[in-house]
Design a protein around this motif. Structure first.
Motif, mmCIF file in Angstrom:
data_model
loop_
_atom_site.group_PDB
_atom_site.id
_atom_site.type_symbol
_atom_site.label_atom_id
_atom_site.label_comp_id
_atom_site.label_asym_id
_atom_site.label_seq_id
_atom_site.Cartn_x
_atom_site.Cartn_y
_atom_site.Cartn_z
ATOM 1 N N MET A 1 0.866 -1.173 0.000
ATOM 2 C CA MET A 1 0.000 0.000 0.000
ATOM 3 C C MET A 1 0.905 1.225 0.000
ATOM 4 S SD MET A 1 -3.222 1.067 2.431
ATOM 5 C CE MET A 1 -2.501 0.805 4.001
ATOM 6 N N GLY A 2 0.648 2.133 -0.928
ATOM 7 C CA GLY A 2 1.443 3.344 -1.007
ATOM 8 C C GLY A 2 0.557 4.572 -1.050
ATOM 9 N N VAL A 3 1.141 5.719 -0.767
ATOM 10 C CA VAL A 3 0.405 6.980 -0.841
ATOM 11 C C VAL A 3 0.267 7.346 -2.302
ATOM 12 C CG1 VAL A 3 0.438 9.423 -0.228
ATOM 13 C CG2 VAL A 3 1.254 7.724 1.400
ATOM 14 N N ARG A 4 -0.894 7.727 -2.718
ATOM 15 C CA ARG A 4 -1.188 8.084 -4.105
ATOM 16 C C ARG A 4 -0.898 9.555 -4.326
ATOM 17 N NH1 ARG A 4 -2.091 7.346 -9.583
ATOM 18 N NH2 ARG A 4 -3.626 8.835 -10.238
ATOM 19 N N THR A 5 -0.121 9.849 -5.340
ATOM 20 C CA THR A 5 0.110 11.236 -5.715
ATOM 21 C C THR A 5 -0.908 11.610 -6.781
ATOM 22 O OG1 THR A 5 1.715 10.551 -7.370
ATOM 23 C CG2 THR A 5 2.561 11.145 -5.195
ATOM 24 N N GLY A 6 -1.102 12.892 -6.981
ATOM 25 C CA GLY A 6 -2.069 13.351 -7.963
ATOM 26 C C GLY A 6 -3.366 13.823 -7.332
ATOM 27 N N PHE A 7 -3.631 13.403 -6.105
ATOM 28 C CA PHE A 7 -4.791 13.891 -5.371
ATOM 29 C C PHE A 7 -4.363 15.113 -4.562
ATOM 30 C CE2 PHE A 7 -6.055 9.454 -5.964
ATOM 31 C CZ PHE A 7 -7.398 9.563 -6.247
ATOM 32 N N ARG A 8 -5.324 15.952 -4.225
ATOM 33 C CA ARG A 8 -5.005 17.095 -3.366
ATOM 34 C C ARG A 8 -4.420 16.599 -2.054
ATOM 35 N NH1 ARG A 8 -9.466 19.580 -1.667
ATOM 36 N NH2 ARG A 8 -10.862 18.041 -2.525
ATOM 37 N N LEU A 11 -6.377 15.323 1.062
ATOM 38 C CA LEU A 11 -7.257 14.165 0.917
ATOM 39 C C LEU A 11 -6.665 12.856 1.432
ATOM 40 C CD1 LEU A 11 -8.926 14.792 -2.551
ATOM 41 C CD2 LEU A 11 -9.969 14.989 -0.295
ATOM 42 N N ARG A 12 -5.435 12.764 1.781
ATOM 43 C CA ARG A 12 -4.820 11.527 2.282
ATOM 44 C C ARG A 12 -5.371 10.294 1.568
ATOM 45 N NH1 ARG A 12 -4.612 10.406 8.212
ATOM 46 N NH2 ARG A 12 -3.317 8.760 7.389
ATOM 47 N N VAL A 13 -4.746 9.946 0.457
ATOM 48 C CA VAL A 13 -5.176 8.827 -0.375
ATOM 49 C C VAL A 13 -4.080 7.767 -0.407
ATOM 50 C CG1 VAL A 13 -5.899 8.138 -2.693
ATOM 51 C CG2 VAL A 13 -6.573 10.372 -1.790
ATOM 52 N N PHE A 14 -4.480 6.527 -0.188
ATOM 53 C CA PHE A 14 -3.551 5.400 -0.227
ATOM 54 C C PHE A 14 -3.922 4.496 -1.394
ATOM 55 C CE2 PHE A 14 -3.775 6.935 4.070
ATOM 56 C CZ PHE A 14 -2.439 7.023 4.427
ATOM 57 N N GLU A 15 -2.949 4.145 -2.179
ATOM 58 C CA GLU A 15 -3.139 3.253 -3.322
ATOM 59 C C GLU A 15 -2.922 1.817 -2.844
ATOM 60 O OE1 GLU A 15 -0.466 2.811 -7.134
ATOM 61 O OE2 GLU A 15 -1.563 4.706 -7.155
ATOM 62 N N VAL A 16 -3.925 0.967 -3.052
ATOM 63 C CA VAL A 16 -3.850 -0.419 -2.611
ATOM 64 C C VAL A 16 -3.986 -1.317 -3.840
ATOM 65 C CG1 VAL A 16 -4.782 -2.150 -1.044
ATOM 66 C CG2 VAL A 16 -4.994 0.273 -0.461
ATOM 67 N N HIS A 17 -2.948 -2.081 -4.118
ATOM 68 C CA HIS A 17 -2.948 -2.962 -5.279
ATOM 69 C C HIS A 17 -3.628 -4.284 -4.954
ATOM 70 C CE1 HIS A 17 -0.318 -0.217 -7.374
ATOM 71 N NE2 HIS A 17 0.338 -0.088 -6.231
ATOM 72 N N LYS A 18 -4.258 -4.856 -5.951
ATOM 73 C CA LYS A 18 -4.880 -6.188 -5.882
ATOM 74 C C LYS A 18 -6.115 -6.259 -4.984
ATOM 75 C CE LYS A 18 -0.577 -8.374 -7.045
ATOM 76 N NZ LYS A 18 0.476 -9.289 -6.697
ATOM 77 N N TRP A 19 -6.726 -5.143 -4.666
ATOM 78 C CA TRP A 19 -7.971 -5.129 -3.891
ATOM 79 C C TRP A 19 -9.206 -5.076 -4.789
ATOM 80 C CZ3 TRP A 19 -8.764 -1.534 0.898
ATOM 81 C CH2 TRP A 19 -8.142 -2.101 2.018
ATOM 82 N N GLY A 20 -9.028 -4.805 -6.070
ATOM 83 C CA GLY A 20 -10.151 -4.541 -6.964
ATOM 84 C C GLY A 20 -11.230 -5.601 -6.976
ATOM 85 N N GLU A 21 -10.847 -6.845 -7.191
ATOM 86 C CA GLU A 21 -11.829 -7.916 -7.266
ATOM 87 C C GLU A 21 -12.618 -8.029 -5.962
ATOM 88 O OE1 GLU A 21 -12.063 -12.732 -8.056
ATOM 89 O OE2 GLU A 21 -10.220 -11.658 -8.556
ATOM 90 N N TYR A 22 -11.921 -7.966 -4.844
ATOM 91 C CA TYR A 22 -12.577 -8.049 -3.534
ATOM 92 C C TYR A 22 -13.554 -6.887 -3.322
ATOM 93 C CZ TYR A 22 -13.285 -7.601 1.459
ATOM 94 O OH TYR A 22 -13.869 -7.444 2.689
ATOM 95 N N ILE A 23 -13.131 -5.686 -3.653
ATOM 96 C CA ILE A 23 -13.982 -4.508 -3.433
ATOM 97 C C ILE A 23 -15.177 -4.512 -4.377
ATOM 98 C CG2 ILE A 23 -14.056 -1.972 -3.550
ATOM 99 C CD1 ILE A 23 -12.675 -3.161 -1.025
ATOM 100 N N ARG A 24 -14.981 -4.926 -5.630
ATOM 101 C CA ARG A 24 -16.121 -5.017 -6.557
ATOM 102 C C ARG A 24 -17.152 -6.028 -6.050
ATOM 103 N NH1 ARG A 24 -11.883 -4.130 -10.126
ATOM 104 N NH2 ARG A 24 -11.523 -6.359 -10.446
ATOM 105 N N LYS A 25 -16.701 -7.152 -5.524
ATOM 106 C CA LYS A 25 -17.620 -8.162 -4.992
ATOM 107 C C LYS A 25 -18.329 -7.629 -3.741
ATOM 108 C CE LYS A 25 -18.920 -12.063 -6.008
ATOM 109 N NZ LYS A 25 -20.121 -12.217 -6.834
ATOM 110 N N SER A 26 -17.598 -6.913 -2.908
ATOM 111 C CA SER A 26 -18.184 -6.299 -1.725
ATOM 112 C C SER A 26 -19.258 -5.285 -2.123
ATOM 113 C CB SER A 26 -17.081 -5.632 -0.904
ATOM 114 O OG SER A 26 -17.602 -5.041 0.240
#
Length: 140
Positions: A1-8, A11-26
């Motif tokens: 998990m890393g901090v995402r740049t490009g957001f204001r 906004l404290r945004v964290f980029e989380v890889h490989k969560w997509g399938e789980y979150i879409r199902k949720s």
């Protein structure tokens, strides 16, 4: 998990890889859980989650009303994800999150359908790659 740049910054945004399938199902379980497998198949939910709204399988707001409701919602902690990308953005301190802040590209094959869901899965905001469809807002 890393901090995402490009957001204001605020906004404290964290980029989380490989969560997509789980979150879409949720998301599907939370907002389309009332539908049977046959009903989900009939609206082609497996193709696009936003078909839940375009096929009127759930009460939702659309267009300017959807944007207004999204802006009015408390967004302390929420998730931003895409239909076909496995990276998810966890937004903390997202009080000022605006539609203009969303990393959305309606003309991009993978980044054209974006979903924002609050951490407690009580509401979701959707922008699609199709201009005449959406945006949508579901509030449970």
């Amino acid at each position: 998990m890393g901090v995402r740049t490009g957001f204001r910054k605020e906004l404290r945004v964290f980029e989380v890889h490989k969560w997509g399938e789980y979150i879409r199902k949720s998301w599907e379980n939370s907002f389309a859980g009332h539908l049977s497998k046959e009903e989900k198949n009939a609206i082609y939910l497996e193709s696009f989650l936003w078909h839940l709204c375009s096929w009127k399988a759930v009460p939702c707001s659309t267009k300017e009303e959807a944007v207004r409701l999204f802006h009015a919602k408390q967004k302390d902690k929420c998730l931003i994800f895409y239909q076909y990308v496995d990276t998810v953005y966890l937004v903390e301190s997202g009080r000022g999150l605006d539609v203009k802040d969303l990393p959305y590209d309606p003309f991009h094959m993978f980044y054209g359908d974006i979903y924002v869901m609050d951490w407690d899965k009580k509401w979701t905001f959707i922008m699609t790659h199709e201009g005449e469809c959406g945006p949508y807002f579901i509030d449970s």
